[in-house]
Design an enzyme around this catalytic site. Structure first.
Site, mmCIF file in Angstrom:
data_model
loop_
_atom_site.group_PDB
_atom_site.id
_atom_site.type_symbol
_atom_site.label_atom_id
_atom_site.label_comp_id
_atom_site.label_asym_id
_atom_site.label_seq_id
_atom_site.Cartn_x
_atom_site.Cartn_y
_atom_site.Cartn_z
ATOM 1 N N PRO A 84 0.298 -0.973 -0.016
ATOM 2 C CA PRO A 84 0.058 -0.267 -0.083
ATOM 3 C C PRO A 84 0.603 1.433 -0.020
ATOM 4 C CG PRO A 84 -0.819 -1.594 1.804
ATOM 5 C CD PRO A 84 -0.018 -1.871 0.798
ATOM 6 N N CYS A 85 0.652 2.475 -0.756
ATOM 7 C CA CYS A 85 1.497 3.758 -0.819
ATOM 8 C C CYS A 85 1.195 4.616 -0.403
ATOM 9 C CB CYS A 85 1.910 3.662 -2.887
ATOM 10 S SG CYS A 85 0.116 4.116 -3.834
#
Length: 437
Positions: A84-85
């Site tokens: 997840p960014c």
């Protein structure tokens, strides 16, 4: 291309996709002829994966590594994923960007063999728990190396927002060195910043990509761009000329022109049985519209960016359904706008026109995904040293039909023991209404 399915479940699976989302990398693998299994925490994304016939384990990636590692088939020799960014992204709160140097230290501490419980405590103090997830691919690699009866992964493919490139560089350096817990296992490893429009994706999006391979398959080189980059500054113009820029012409001996929103959506709409209906976006049988972004530009939240139908889309995010689509200046002045539908948003990400988006938060699923066309180029170079063929790229426009029985069986396999699914993840799904045309 055969339909994905659950009959043989995980037999012969080669690719493990961590943080798999709705399946961007898995879709890419499918069209390249590789089998994959994804681990995904979000049930909505799992519902899309089940509907698409993609083998899935509904689980937390960390918990899966700690307590269920043996469930991963021994045939898996490729580790892939995009943690997840949000905490690293320009659009996020920036906790990850502020903690980059600290996270680099954690990477070294993991490889050097420090107590992981202490590392976890320190990681949790960073503020955003998602920041720690960027270390999970390394932990999975170390787990494989340290588990009896398992071989090190032959290939590693990771992608993230460009702000994470410094972490991938640390990864690459350590993988080349093979020290500490790597136990002498060394990789050929490189990382790059890639622009999606240069690989035929009809949007501007930058990704930091790392590819590592065990020695023997030749040097790791970046995938070669097939299309020209888009100059985001060339689109600066007044609202009086929102849709006047033509598509670039090809120049012999150079990359192809980038693919525009209008071209991608028009092509998808002409496929048999396509849910993409762009008749409302046509003027005199031409695709002429412009998009006003939900985000500000140039540091001014009130200055909304604009793109014409002859240009690539803005980066597709989970807020793409908030972008406003106009056919003319008159519509803009009258505040009469349209929205991209979920299938159209998926096409701008290069998902097949008929990909079976399911569950809730579909716009978020679309925005979080890896563009499959970029995935095909990256996986193609990583696994066989060559770009996808024209036939493979052409086939990737349509997803094979998946029988309902396959979807039900994959759901049973992925969520059959709900006690192993993430907590509170099996609440009743109530699909939200799609934006009105």
């Amino acid at each position: 291309m055969t339909s994905p399915g659950a009959q043989d479940h995980l037999d012969g699976v080669r690719i493990l996709d961590l943080f798999a989302g709705p399946g961007g990398l898995d879709v890419a693998a499918h069209f390249l002829g590789f089998k994959s299994v994804g681990i995904e925490w979000d049930r909505n994304a799992c519902e899309t994966r089940y509907a698409a016939g993609l083998p899935t384990i509904h689980a937390d990636v960390s918990v899966m590594r700690e307590t269920r590692f043996q469930e991963i088939p021994a045939s898996v020799d490729v580790l892939a994923g995009g943690p997840p960014c949000q905490s690293f992204s320009v659009a996020g709160n920036g906790a990850g960007r502020r903690a980059l140097d600290t996270v680099k230290e954690f990477i070294h501490r993991l490889v050097e063999g420090e107590d992981e419980a202490g590392i976890d405590r320190d990681l949790h103090s960073l503020g955003d728990p998602r920041t720690a997830l960027v270390l999970e691919p390394l932990r999975w690699l170390l787990k494989a190396i340290e588990t009896d009866g398992r071989d090190p992964y032959k290939v590693i493919v990771l992608e993230q927002v460009p702000e994470v490139l410094p972490l991938w560089e640390v990864y690459a350096k350590l993988l080349r060195g093979g020290e500490g817990r790597l136990r002498g296992v060394k990789y050929e490893a490189e990382c790059w910043k890639l622009k999606t429009e240069q690989f035929g994706v009809p949007q501007t999006r930058k990704r930091a990509v790392l590819v590592a391979r065990l020695p023997g398959a030749g040097a790791v080189r970046p995938p070669k761009a097939t299309h020209r980059p888009f100059d985001v500054l060339r689109g600066r113009r007044t609202l009086a000329q929102p849709d006047m820029l033509p598509t670039e012409a090809a120049v012999p001996g150079t990359e192809q022109p980038w693919i525009s929103m209008g071209e991608a959506l028009d092509t998808a709409s002409r496929a048999e049985g396509s849910p993409v209906d762009v008749s409302r976006l046509r003027t005199d049988d031409d695709m002429k519209f412009f998009v006003v972004s939900n985000y500000g530009s140039g540091g001014d939240p009130r200055n909304r960016g604009r793109r014409s139908s002859a240009e690539p889309a803005f980066t597709v995010t989970g807020k793409i359904s908030r972008n406003k689509v106009y056919r003319s200046l008159a519509e803009y002045e009258a505040e009469k706008w349209d929205r991209f539908t979920i299938p159209e948003s998926g096409v701008l990400q290069t998902f097949p026109h008929n990909f079976p988006w399911s569950g809730n938060d579909r716009a978020q699923q679309v925005g979080n995904a890896v563009p499959p066309r970029l995935g095909m180029h990256v996986l193609g170079h990583a696994l066989r040293g060559a770009a996808p063929s024209e036939d493979e790229l052409a086939a990737a426009g349509t997803w094979p039909d998946v029988p309902r029985t396959t979807t039900e069986e994959l759901r049973r396999l992925g969520c059959g023991d709900r006690s192993q699914c993430p907590p509170d993840s099996h609440r009743v799904i109530r699909p939200r209404a799609e934006p009105s045309p």
